[in-house]
Design a protein around this motif. Sequence first.
Motif, short mmCIF file in Angstrom:
data_model
loop_
_atom_site.label_atom_id
_atom_site.label_comp_id
_atom_site.label_asym_id
_atom_site.label_seq_id
_atom_site.Cartn_x
_atom_site.Cartn_y
_atom_site.Cartn_z
N LEU A 72 0.83 -1.21 0.00
CA LEU A 72 0.00 0.00 0.00
C LEU A 72 0.86 1.25 0.00
O LEU A 72 0.58 2.22 -0.73
CB LEU A 72 -0.92 -0.01 1.22
CG LEU A 72 -2.09 -0.99 1.20
CD1 LEU A 72 -2.81 -0.96 2.55
CD2 LEU A 72 -3.06 -0.67 0.08
N ASP A 73 1.92 1.24 0.81
CA ASP A 73 2.82 2.40 0.86
C ASP A 73 3.51 2.61 -0.49
O ASP A 73 3.66 3.75 -0.96
CB ASP A 73 3.88 2.20 1.95
CG ASP A 73 3.26 2.01 3.32
OD1 ASP A 73 2.02 2.16 3.43
OD2 ASP A 73 4.00 1.71 4.27
N ILE A 74 3.91 1.50 -1.13
CA ILE A 74 4.62 1.62 -2.40
C ILE A 74 3.70 2.15 -3.48
O ILE A 74 4.09 3.02 -4.30
CB ILE A 74 5.23 0.26 -2.79
CG1 ILE A 74 6.31 -0.14 -1.78
CG2 ILE A 74 5.80 0.30 -4.20
CD1 ILE A 74 6.94 -1.48 -2.04
N LEU A 75 2.48 1.65 -3.55
CA LEU A 75 1.53 2.17 -4.55
C LEU A 75 1.25 3.65 -4.33
O LEU A 75 1.16 4.43 -5.28
CB LEU A 75 0.22 1.37 -4.49
CG LEU A 75 0.24 -0.04 -5.08
CD1 LEU A 75 -1.12 -0.69 -4.90
CD2 LEU A 75 0.62 -0.01 -6.55
N LEU A 123 2.16 9.22 -6.36
CA LEU A 123 2.65 10.58 -6.14
C LEU A 123 3.84 10.90 -7.04
O LEU A 123 4.00 12.04 -7.49
CB LEU A 123 3.06 10.76 -4.68
CG LEU A 123 1.95 11.00 -3.66
CD1 LEU A 123 2.55 11.25 -2.29
CD2 LEU A 123 1.08 12.17 -4.06
N GLN A 124 4.64 9.90 -7.32
CA GLN A 124 5.79 10.12 -8.19
C GLN A 124 5.37 10.48 -9.60
O GLN A 124 6.07 11.22 -10.30
CB GLN A 124 6.67 8.86 -8.20
CG GLN A 124 7.98 9.04 -8.94
CD GLN A 124 8.82 7.78 -8.91
OE1 GLN A 124 8.49 6.82 -8.23
NE2 GLN A 124 9.92 7.80 -9.65
N ASN A 147 9.54 -2.83 -9.50
CA ASN A 147 9.56 -1.66 -8.63
C ASN A 147 8.41 -1.65 -7.63
O ASN A 147 8.51 -1.03 -6.57
CB ASN A 147 9.50 -0.37 -9.47
CG ASN A 147 10.78 -0.15 -10.25
OD1 ASN A 147 11.85 -0.54 -9.79
ND2 ASN A 147 10.67 0.46 -11.41
N LEU A 148 7.31 -2.30 -7.97
CA LEU A 148 6.14 -2.28 -7.11
C LEU A 148 6.16 -3.38 -6.06
O LEU A 148 5.21 -3.52 -5.29
CB LEU A 148 4.85 -2.41 -7.95
CG LEU A 148 4.63 -1.32 -9.01
CD1 LEU A 148 3.32 -1.56 -9.73
CD2 LEU A 148 4.64 0.06 -8.37
N ALA A 149 7.21 -4.17 -6.02
CA ALA A 149 7.29 -5.30 -5.09
C ALA A 149 8.37 -5.05 -4.05
O ALA A 149 9.33 -4.30 -4.28
CB ALA A 149 7.58 -6.59 -5.84
N ASN A 150 8.22 -5.66 -2.89
CA ASN A 150 9.24 -5.65 -1.85
C ASN A 150 10.14 -6.87 -2.03
O ASN A 150 9.65 -8.00 -2.15
CB ASN A 150 8.60 -5.71 -0.47
CG ASN A 150 7.82 -4.45 -0.16
OD1 ASN A 150 6.60 -4.43 -0.26
ND2 ASN A 150 8.52 -3.38 0.21
#
Length: 399
Positions: free
Chosen positions: A144-147, A152-153, A206-209
């Motif tokens: 959720l934080d990454i999305l 915002l980017q 990029n969207l994964a941990n």
Amino acid sequence: MHIFKRFYLIGSLLLSFGIPLITFTKYIETSDSFTPIAVSTNIMENTSISHWEIITISLWSLYFLGVIIFSFRFGKNLLSILLKIKRNRKENNGSYTNILLKEKVIPHTFFKYIFLNKKDNETNKIPEEVLLHEQAHAKQKHSLDILFIEILQIVFWFHPLIYFIKNNIKLNHEFLADEAVLSKGTDTKYYQELLLSFSTNTTTPNLANSINYSLIKKRFIVMKTTTSNRKKWLRNFLVLPLTATLVMSFSSVEEVRLGEENVQEIVDQEGATKKQIKEYNKLAKHYNEMNLSEMRIQKKDMDRLHYLYNLMTDKQKRNAEPFPNFPPPPPKYPEIKRSQNAPLSPETPKTPLTPRTPLTPKSPKSPLSPKAPKSPKAPKSIKVSKPAKPAKTSKSVKG
């Protein structure tokens, strides 16, 4: 502290949007004689205006080009993950789902999905600590934080602090996952060796941990560092004065001038204000308590009541005092034209006409009356001419 940092990093982004929207109202008392002064300025024509327009258009074009590029990049990464979930074999593992891939990948997580190499998973080459690490990402919903930061980017791709915060958010996710693994009783040295063994140059979405996140050295230092509770509370407390300073520095102040009778509203609102409703109720109650036969109405009160009543919404009218039942105004009589015989107004008095004095006969032969009748006395304010003396006649001859 890592949990606090997670909410601090996300909260700082939200506050950066909210603080400029805060408006403090400052009321200034002014006298009734205050009138705004209109200032007229003559704007000189500048030949460089066209150049500024060209620069502005160029910058906006560059900005929207960056938005398009980053939007395409975000959509491509998101679609790639969704296709991997759809096309590859899935293995349920309680609250998590393992996605088994044929290609050689470093374990990474997106929401509840953990992406693993199929062959390594079947031969049990993936250590349990690595699985615990990825499950910590899924359980704490770091995606959720990454999305949020990725969206915002797209909008603020030109802002360097976005990339700084993005890197710190991902790094803090790794601190949280490492802490979750070490809290299970895992040996710190053994776990650090596992991290080094999985630190390869293989790229992850990029969207994964991913466990293969950079700054491994900093993660090792954090694992061995212990912070006292006093320092933790002190760091947390510093957020309050920092937030207060930012609010006072970047919020706006709006000045509202107050007269003795009216208040300039800050924002357009539906219906009347509480102060206006209170004023209306007071006036309406005053007149509602009067008898119609003894009612004396002031025009300014009636006009004010009509104005306030029209401001109120239907709901406010139902809750307010009923509008006074004013009697109809007296009829206006038509003006009567004054006739010639009508008495004059007292402002222009005229003296009454004096009766004419009887004329004496001009003929000498006519006998004269012994006494001429006296004319009536005129008012004191008017001078009346004396009657003319009768003409002398010849004396009569004796015998």
